[in-house]
Design a protein around this motif. Structure first.
Motif, PDB file in Angstrom:
ATOM      1  N   GLY A   1       0.839  -1.198   0.000  1.00 52.83           N
ATOM      2  CA  GLY A   1       0.000   0.000   0.000  1.00 52.83           C
ATOM      3  C   GLY A   1       0.868   1.240   0.000  1.00 52.83           C
ATOM      4  O   GLY A   1       2.099   1.171  -0.079  1.00 52.83           O
ATOM      5  N   THR A   2       0.218   2.395   0.077  1.00 48.85           N
ATOM      6  CA  THR A   2       0.949   3.663   0.152  1.00 48.85           C
ATOM      7  C   THR A   2       1.262   3.977   1.607  1.00 48.85           C
ATOM      8  O   THR A   2       0.561   3.543   2.526  1.00 48.85           O
ATOM      9  N   TRP A   3       2.323   4.746   1.803  1.00 50.35           N
ATOM     10  CA  TRP A   3       2.715   5.148   3.151  1.00 50.35           C
ATOM     11  C   TRP A   3       2.888   6.663   3.170  1.00 50.35           C
ATOM     12  O   TRP A   3       3.776   7.197   2.512  1.00 50.35           O
TER      13      TRP A   3
ATOM     14  N   GLU B   1       2.806  10.404   2.357  1.00 49.89           N
ATOM     15  CA  GLU B   1       2.715  11.164   1.112  1.00 49.89           C
ATOM     16  C   GLU B   1       3.787  10.705   0.130  1.00 49.89           C
ATOM     17  O   GLU B   1       4.973  10.927   0.343  1.00 49.89           O
ATOM     18  N   GLY B   2       3.370  10.041  -0.937  1.00 48.83           N
ATOM     19  CA  GLY B   2       4.261   9.758  -2.048  1.00 48.83           C
ATOM     20  C   GLY B   2       5.193   8.585  -1.885  1.00 48.83           C
ATOM     21  O   GLY B   2       6.083   8.381  -2.717  1.00 48.83           O
ATOM     22  N   ARG B   3       5.027   7.772  -0.823  1.00 49.97           N
ATOM     23  CA  ARG B   3       5.889   6.606  -0.659  1.00 49.97           C
ATOM     24  C   ARG B   3       5.042   5.335  -0.599  1.00 49.97           C
ATOM     25  O   ARG B   3       3.825   5.384  -0.521  1.00 49.97           O
ATOM     26  N   LEU B   4       5.740   4.201  -0.635  1.00 41.51           N
ATOM     27  CA  LEU B   4       5.063   2.912  -0.653  1.00 41.51           C
ATOM     28  C   LEU B   4       5.529   2.060   0.523  1.00 41.51           C
ATOM     29  O   LEU B   4       6.652   2.201   1.006  1.00 41.51           O
ATOM     30  N   LEU B   5       4.640   1.177   0.965  1.00 37.87           N
ATOM     31  CA  LEU B   5       4.958   0.217   2.016  1.00 37.87           C
ATOM     32  C   LEU B   5       4.920  -1.173   1.406  1.00 37.87           C
ATOM     33  O   LEU B   5       3.944  -1.556   0.764  1.00 37.87           O
ATOM     34  N   SER B   6       5.991  -1.947   1.598  1.00 40.03           N
ATOM     35  CA  SER B   6       6.062  -3.283   1.014  1.00 40.03           C
ATOM     36  C   SER B   6       5.414  -4.303   1.948  1.00 40.03           C
ATOM     37  O   SER B   6       5.131  -4.026   3.119  1.00 40.03           O
ATOM     38  N   VAL B   7       5.214  -5.513   1.434  1.00 43.14           N
ATOM     39  CA  VAL B   7       4.610  -6.579   2.227  1.00 43.14           C
ATOM     40  C   VAL B   7       5.537  -7.003   3.368  1.00 43.14           C
ATOM     41  O   VAL B   7       5.104  -7.682   4.297  1.00 43.14           O
ATOM     42  N   LYS B   8       6.819  -6.607   3.297  1.00 45.37           N
ATOM     43  CA  LYS B   8       7.764  -6.941   4.357  1.00 45.37           C
ATOM     44  C   LYS B   8       7.979  -5.792   5.330  1.00 45.37           C
ATOM     45  O   LYS B   8       8.847  -5.855   6.196  1.00 45.37           O
ATOM     46  N   GLY B   9       7.180  -4.724   5.165  1.00 44.98           N
ATOM     47  CA  GLY B   9       7.250  -3.611   6.094  1.00 44.98           C
ATOM     48  C   GLY B   9       8.311  -2.581   5.770  1.00 44.98           C
ATOM     49  O   GLY B   9       8.651  -1.758   6.628  1.00 44.98           O
ATOM     50  N   ASP B  10       8.841  -2.585   4.548  1.00 46.73           N
ATOM     51  CA  ASP B  10       9.841  -1.600   4.144  1.00 46.73           C
ATOM     52  C   ASP B  10       9.152  -0.422   3.457  1.00 46.73           C
ATOM     53  O   ASP B  10       8.302  -0.618   2.592  1.00 46.73           O
ATOM     54  N   VAL B  11       9.542   0.780   3.838  1.00 47.23           N
ATOM     55  CA  VAL B  11       9.051   1.976   3.158  1.00 47.23           C
ATOM     56  C   VAL B  11      10.055   2.346   2.071  1.00 47.23           C
ATOM     57  O   VAL B  11      11.260   2.420   2.325  1.00 47.23           O
ATOM     58  N   PHE B  12       9.582   2.555   0.846  1.00 42.89           N
ATOM     59  CA  PHE B  12      10.479   2.876  -0.260  1.00 42.89           C
ATOM     60  C   PHE B  12       9.816   3.875  -1.188  1.00 42.89           C
ATOM     61  O   PHE B  12       8.600   4.092  -1.144  1.00 42.89           O
ATOM     62  N   THR B  13      10.636   4.480  -2.020  1.00 42.16           N
ATOM     63  CA  THR B  13      10.161   5.489  -2.969  1.00 42.16           C
ATOM     64  C   THR B  13      10.204   4.920  -4.378  1.00 42.16           C
ATOM     65  O   THR B  13      11.231   4.392  -4.813  1.00 42.16           O
ATOM     66  N   ALA B  14       9.093   5.016  -5.074  1.00 41.15           N
ATOM     67  CA  ALA B  14       9.008   4.542  -6.457  1.00 41.15           C
ATOM     68  C   ALA B  14       7.823   5.236  -7.113  1.00 41.15           C
ATOM     69  O   ALA B  14       7.088   5.998  -6.465  1.00 41.15           O
ATOM     70  N   ASN B  15       7.642   4.966  -8.388  1.00 41.91           N
ATOM     71  CA  ASN B  15       6.536   5.547  -9.137  1.00 41.91           C
ATOM     72  C   ASN B  15       5.224   4.912  -8.678  1.00 41.91           C
ATOM     73  O   ASN B  15       5.007   3.714  -8.870  1.00 41.91           O
TER      74      ASN B  15
ATOM     75  N   LEU C   1      -4.492   0.563  -4.023  1.00 40.26           N
ATOM     76  CA  LEU C   1      -3.727   0.081  -2.882  1.00 40.26           C
ATOM     77  C   LEU C   1      -4.277   0.649  -1.583  1.00 40.26           C
ATOM     78  O   LEU C   1      -4.735   1.795  -1.534  1.00 40.26           O
ATOM     79  N   PRO C   2      -4.230  -0.114  -0.493  1.00 40.44           N
ATOM     80  CA  PRO C   2      -4.590   0.425   0.816  1.00 40.44           C
ATOM     81  C   PRO C   2      -3.644   1.564   1.191  1.00 40.44           C
ATOM     82  O   PRO C   2      -2.509   1.630   0.715  1.00 40.44           O
ATOM     83  N   ALA C   3      -4.122   2.451   2.055  1.00 37.39           N
ATOM     84  CA  ALA C   3      -3.326   3.606   2.477  1.00 37.39           C
ATOM     85  C   ALA C   3      -2.963   3.460   3.952  1.00 37.39           C
ATOM     86  O   ALA C   3      -3.812   3.123   4.775  1.00 37.39           O
ATOM     87  N   PHE C   4      -1.693   3.733   4.277  1.00 41.75           N
ATOM     88  CA  PHE C   4      -1.208   3.607   5.647  1.00 41.75           C
ATOM     89  C   PHE C   4      -0.549   4.914   6.084  1.00 41.75           C
ATOM     90  O   PHE C   4       0.128   5.570   5.297  1.00 41.75           O
ATOM     91  N   VAL C   5      -0.745   5.232   7.352  1.00 38.84           N
ATOM     92  CA  VAL C   5      -0.111   6.409   7.949  1.00 38.84           C
ATOM     93  C   VAL C   5       0.340   6.021   9.350  1.00 38.84           C
ATOM     94  O   VAL C   5      -0.385   5.312  10.062  1.00 38.84           O
ATOM     95  N   GLY C   6       1.523   6.476   9.736  1.00 40.28           N
ATOM     96  CA  GLY C   6       2.000   6.189  11.082  1.00 40.28           C
ATOM     97  C   GLY C   6       3.283   6.931  11.369  1.00 40.28           C
ATOM     98  O   GLY C   6       3.950   7.431  10.454  1.00 40.28           O
ATOM     99  N   PRO C   7       3.680   7.013  12.636  1.00 42.80           N
ATOM    100  CA  PRO C   7       4.944   7.659  12.990  1.00 42.80           C
ATOM    101  C   PRO C   7       6.127   6.895  12.407  1.00 42.80           C
ATOM    102  O   PRO C   7       6.029   5.693  12.108  1.00 42.80           O
ATOM    103  N   ALA C   8       7.242   7.570  12.263  1.00 43.70           N
ATOM    104  CA  ALA C   8       8.449   6.918  11.755  1.00 43.70           C
ATOM    105  C   ALA C   8       8.835   5.752  12.661  1.00 43.70           C
ATOM    106  O   ALA C   8       8.820   5.870  13.888  1.00 43.70           O
ATOM    107  N   GLY C   9       9.156   4.640  12.051  1.00 43.15           N
ATOM    108  CA  GLY C   9       9.550   3.464  12.808  1.00 43.15           C
ATOM    109  C   GLY C   9       8.409   2.532  13.161  1.00 43.15           C
ATOM    110  O   GLY C   9       8.638   1.458  13.726  1.00 43.15           O
ATOM    111  N   SER C  10       7.159   2.930  12.819  1.00 40.17           N
ATOM    112  CA  SER C  10       5.999   2.106  13.166  1.00 40.17           C
ATOM    113  C   SER C  10       5.519   1.252  11.997  1.00 40.17           C
ATOM    114  O   SER C  10       4.450   0.647  12.073  1.00 40.17           O
ATOM    115  N   GLU C  11       6.290   1.188  10.926  1.00 36.56           N
ATOM    116  CA  GLU C  11       5.831   0.534   9.703  1.00 36.56           C
ATOM    117  C   GLU C  11       5.445  -0.940   9.931  1.00 36.56           C
ATOM    118  O   GLU C  11       4.377  -1.380   9.502  1.00 36.56           O
ATOM    119  N   ARG C  12       6.299  -1.676  10.598  1.00 36.62           N
ATOM    120  CA  ARG C  12       6.016  -3.100  10.804  1.00 36.62           C
ATOM    121  C   ARG C  12       4.865  -3.310  11.788  1.00 36.62           C
ATOM    122  O   ARG C  12       4.105  -4.275  11.671  1.00 36.62           O
TER     123      ARG C  12
END
Length: 273
Positions: free
Chosen positions: A114-116, A118-132, A142-153
């Motif tokens: 899903g998205t994480w 503004e403008g980033r993506l969250l992978s199925v393994k909990g990694d935040v990355f930048t891509a198109n 895609l589902p949308a996710f928001v959270g504090p830094a470090g809370s991705e997993r």
């Protein structure tokens, strides 16, 4: 010293060994610089033999080749790996040499969940990355996710739990938010937003969802065609909801008159004369 034959022999042997080592090292260096060991190919493959969906082998190879330094022997493999891992969609890369002039690079792609923010993506393994984002959203929204830094997993794990908890009423989470105060809010695929609040203990959120799931069919039956917009489950023994189907009467603001008290009938006794 000069009269000690044993010492002189040992010194001569050490000098000879040092000279031979220097000669061998020079020969190896000279040989390693020959044109035959110039890197002529960098092959990009999938790390697990799966088809690469977002990483284009030709594009990636051409964009990275100009950044490589050295030949077959002198190229820094860690630097090559880091260069490939900086490419969008590449989660991890491994690099090895293949005699005499080739590098084999195996890459693992990010799989977007899903998205994480503004403008980033969250992978199925909990990694935040930048891509198109357009490349990630080619099959479905895609589902949308928001959270504090470090809370991705943590957000990823909670999303999986919510999918299972809402499954009995056939509702699917589409948005999940964890506030800076660590309060949870989930939006479902029917448009309903649910405030779940903070989690003082590990069973709080699960208990609130189960309580909602238990009464949800009754709420839908009562509202009939009306959609529930929001539900607040932070109350210990109840809930609050808003819905367009729940309208306030036009005269609701008028003062309500108190009901007139009924007179209690008096028992009369009739005397016969």
């Amino acid at each position: 010293m000069w009269h000690d034959v044993r010492t002189l022999n040992a010194t001569a042997s050490a000098l000879l060994a040092a000279t031979l080592l220097a000669a061998i090292a020079s020969g190896v260096w000279w040989l390693s610089q020959r044109p035959m060991f110039t890197l002529r190919e960098v092959r990009v493959e999938s790390l697990y033999g799966m088809q690469l969906k977002h990483v284009n082998e030709l594009t990636v190879r051409n964009s990275v080749l100009g950044k490589l330094r050295g030949n077959f022997f002198t190229t820094d493999l860690d630097q090559v790996r880091t260069t490939f891992e900086a490419v969008p969609w590449v989660r991890r890369a491994t690099v090895r040499r293949e005699w005499p002039d080739r590098l084999i690079v195996e890459v693992e792609e990010h799989e977007p969940l899903g998205t994480w923010g503004e403008g980033r993506l969250l992978s199925v393994k909990g990694d935040v990355f930048t891509a198109n984002l357009a490349e990630a959203d080619d099959d479905h929204e895609l589902p949308a996710f928001v959270g504090p830094a470090g809370s991705e997993r943590e957000v990823l794990a909670r999303f999986a739990e919510l999918r299972a908890w809402f499954a009995p009423v056939k509702l699917v989470p589409q948005q999940l938010s964890l506030s800076s105060r660590y309060a949870w809010t989930v939006k479902l695929d029917n448009g309903m937003s649910v405030e779940l609040g903070r989690e003082p203990n590990k069973n709080t959120i699960k208990a609130r969802v189960q309580r909602l799931v238990a009464v949800y069919p009754q709420l839908v039956a009562r509202l009939q065609e009306g959609r529930i917009d929001t539900i607040d489950m932070r109350y210990p023994n109840g809930l609050a909801l808003s819905s367009a189907a729940l309208t306030v009467p036009a005269d609701a603001t008028k003062p309500v008159k108190a009901a007139a008290k009924k007179k209690t009938p008096t028992n009369k006794t009739t005397k016969n004369i």
